[in-house]
Design an enzyme around this catalytic site. Structure first.
Site, PDB file in Angstrom:
ATOM      1  N   PRO A 154       0.806  -1.229   0.000  1.00  0.00           N
ATOM      2  CA  PRO A 154       0.000   0.000   0.000  1.00  0.00           C
ATOM      3  C   PRO A 154       0.836   1.275   0.000  1.00  0.00           C
ATOM      4  O   PRO A 154       0.896   2.002   0.995  1.00  0.00           O
ATOM      5  CB  PRO A 154      -0.820  -0.133   1.287  1.00  0.00           C
ATOM      6  CG  PRO A 154       0.060  -0.926   2.194  1.00  0.00           C
ATOM      7  CD  PRO A 154       0.823  -1.882   1.311  1.00  0.00           C
ATOM      8  N   CYS A 155       1.443   1.575  -1.150  1.00  0.00           N
ATOM      9  CA  CYS A 155       2.271   2.781  -1.232  1.00  0.00           C
ATOM     10  C   CYS A 155       1.411   4.043  -1.131  1.00  0.00           C
ATOM     11  O   CYS A 155       1.944   5.125  -0.886  1.00  0.00           O
ATOM     12  CB  CYS A 155       3.099   2.777  -2.515  1.00  0.00           C
ATOM     13  SG  CYS A 155       2.140   2.529  -4.003  1.00  0.00           S
ATOM     14  N   HIS A 156       0.081   3.897  -1.275  1.00  0.00           N
ATOM     15  CA  HIS A 156      -0.783   5.079  -1.095  1.00  0.00           C
ATOM     16  C   HIS A 156      -0.799   5.549   0.355  1.00  0.00           C
ATOM     17  O   HIS A 156      -1.255   6.644   0.639  1.00  0.00           O
ATOM     18  CB  HIS A 156      -2.207   4.783  -1.585  1.00  0.00           C
ATOM     19  CG  HIS A 156      -2.890   3.657  -0.862  1.00  0.00           C
ATOM     20  ND1 HIS A 156      -2.720   2.331  -1.216  1.00  0.00           N
ATOM     21  CD2 HIS A 156      -3.717   3.648   0.216  1.00  0.00           C
ATOM     22  CE1 HIS A 156      -3.446   1.575  -0.399  1.00  0.00           C
ATOM     23  NE2 HIS A 156      -4.052   2.349   0.482  1.00  0.00           N
TER      24      HIS A 156
END
Lengths: 246, 187
Positions: A154-156
């Site tokens: 989850p780079c967001h």
């Protein structure tokens, strides 16, 4: 009579493991994701690439790009790998990932990012520190901008140090939408960032957290204090949270 | 199982689907040669997979005429042997740092070629003795007698005349028979 040496030599020709074709030829899928369909490419060791369809364009172009960049054949996958579909609905541990093409640092950055809890955010600098290279903040940004498996890693949830949400692979609007789906109050975060508040502490516990930490969200307004930095919080007698480790 | 003409037509029609059929058809022979070329059993599948990926990358640059003329099996085996040679050269230049330098093939320390040659199983002894042959002889014996290729294909892979291929295979086989007898005498 057969020659025993020739017979024994022929017996040395063991058949290939049945997995050889799966090792060589990857499979692609088109499956529902949180913001519309996603394309995924899966090898025998796990998911190698995932892209929102709206961002990647036509399937054929996406596959041709994969073949060119990775030099690997790719065919329709017979089935989704275990854990992929639940993970895209926000549940479960997620599928196995094949990140073997990445550098050790990039793999470490993604491993750290994968541990950020749902509904929480962390700055790039925090990821750099947790990955063991506190000065490599820009390098972390580069790694995450090229994340081969967004949504699954989850780079967001990684944001700028000044509290701004920052950029995202498929655009900032997607980053906002993904965080809001997880219950992050983006407007509230932006208000804190605008006010210069990076951390939030409770005067009853004397603990200071990132604003999205589940401990920070339980602090009532009367006991909540904002800080522009960890140093200032420490000067005021606060200690960093052991869960979110600001 | 598809023959090469069907496979070439499939490659021209749809490279990726055709290539999967190529791997399924020629996987056994490529893997068997990889198994007798790699030092460790665990490396054989890696080596075979790497050779197939190199073949795929080459095919992406070939036009239809070139694919239509390809003799797939010797072409794949040539790529395999080149891949193995490059891997050995790379390994000699830089020591492995992935902790795989020691053979983790078996739980106990793997016996060396000499010890393995003393085991009673004829196949095990031959496998160990094969590794002691000069490369050209070993390759010729593996191609001719282990995977049972016709002499013309052995020659194509070794890039030599059929006479030379036949002679490499015969000398390799003779050396195996001699060494088998000598290990029997000393045991």
């Amino acid at each position: 009579m057969t020659d025993p040496v020739l017979a024994a030599l022929r017996d040395l020709a063991e058949p290939a493991p049945t997995s050889l074709a799966e090792r060589v030829v990857d499979g692609w899928l088109r499956v529902p994701g949180p913001l519309g369909e996603v394309y995924a490419v899966v090898g025998d060791r796990g998911v190698r690439l995932l892209r929102p369809a709206a961002f990647a364009g036509e399937l054929d172009a996406f596959l041709e790009d994969y073949r060119t960049r990775h030099g690997r054949p790719v065919r329709p996958a017979p089935r989704a790998p275990r854990g992929l579909l639940p993970a895209l609905r926000g549940r479960g541990e997620g599928p196995a990932l094949d990140l073997g093409d990445l550098t050790p640092f990039a793999r470490e950055v993604l491993a750290v990012t994968a541990r950020i809890p749902v509904g929480q955010t962390r700055p790039y600098g925090w990821v750099a520190r947790e990955a063991g290279r506190p000065k490599a903040v820009r390098a972390v940004g580069t790694v995450l901008a090229r994340n081969p498996v967004p949504l699954l890693v989850p780079c967001h949830r990684v944001v700028r140090g000044d509290g701004d949400l920052g950029q995202y692979l498929s655009g900032r609007a997607d980053k906002v939408a993904l965080l809001e789906r997880e219950g992050v109050e983006v407007a509230h975060l932006e208000a804190l960032a605008a006010a210069g508040t990076r951390l939030v502490g409770s005067d009853t516990t004397g603990v200071v957290c990132f604003p999205t930490c589940h401990h920070a969200r339980r602090i009532t307004a009367a006991h909540r204090h904002g800080f522009p930095s960890l140093e200032r919080a420490r000067d005021a007698g606060y200690r960093p949270c052991r869960d979110c480790r600001p | 199982m598809a023959d090469d003409e069907q496979l070439r037509a499939a490659l021209v029609e749809d490279l990726d689907a055709g290539f999967e059929a190529v791997v399924r058809t020629h996987g056994d022979v490529v893997h068997a040669v990889a198994r007798r070329t790699a030092e460790r059993a665990a490396d054989a599948e890696d080596l075979a997979a790497e050779a197939f990926l190199r073949a795929y990358r080459a095919l992406r640059g070939y036009d239809h005429d070139r694919i239509a003329r390809l003799d797939l099996r010797p072409w794949l085996l040539t790529i395999l042997l080149n891949t193995a040679r490059n891997d050995r050269r790379d390994a000699a230049r830089r020591p492995r740092t992935d902790g795989a330098a020691d053979p983790p093939d078996r739980a106990s320390p793997a016996p060396g070629p000499a010890e393995r040659a003393e085991t009673t199983d004829l196949g095990d002894r031959l496998a160990a003795l094969l590794a002691t042959l000069p490369v050209a002889q070993r390759t010729a014996v593996v191609l001719r007698h282990v995977v049972d290729l016709p002499v013309a294909e052995v020659a194509a892979v070794l890039a030599c005349s059929e006479g030379t291929a036949r002679s490499h295979a015969a000398r390799g086989l003779a050396a195996l028979r001699t060494r088998l007898t000598s290990t029997e005498d000393t045991s």
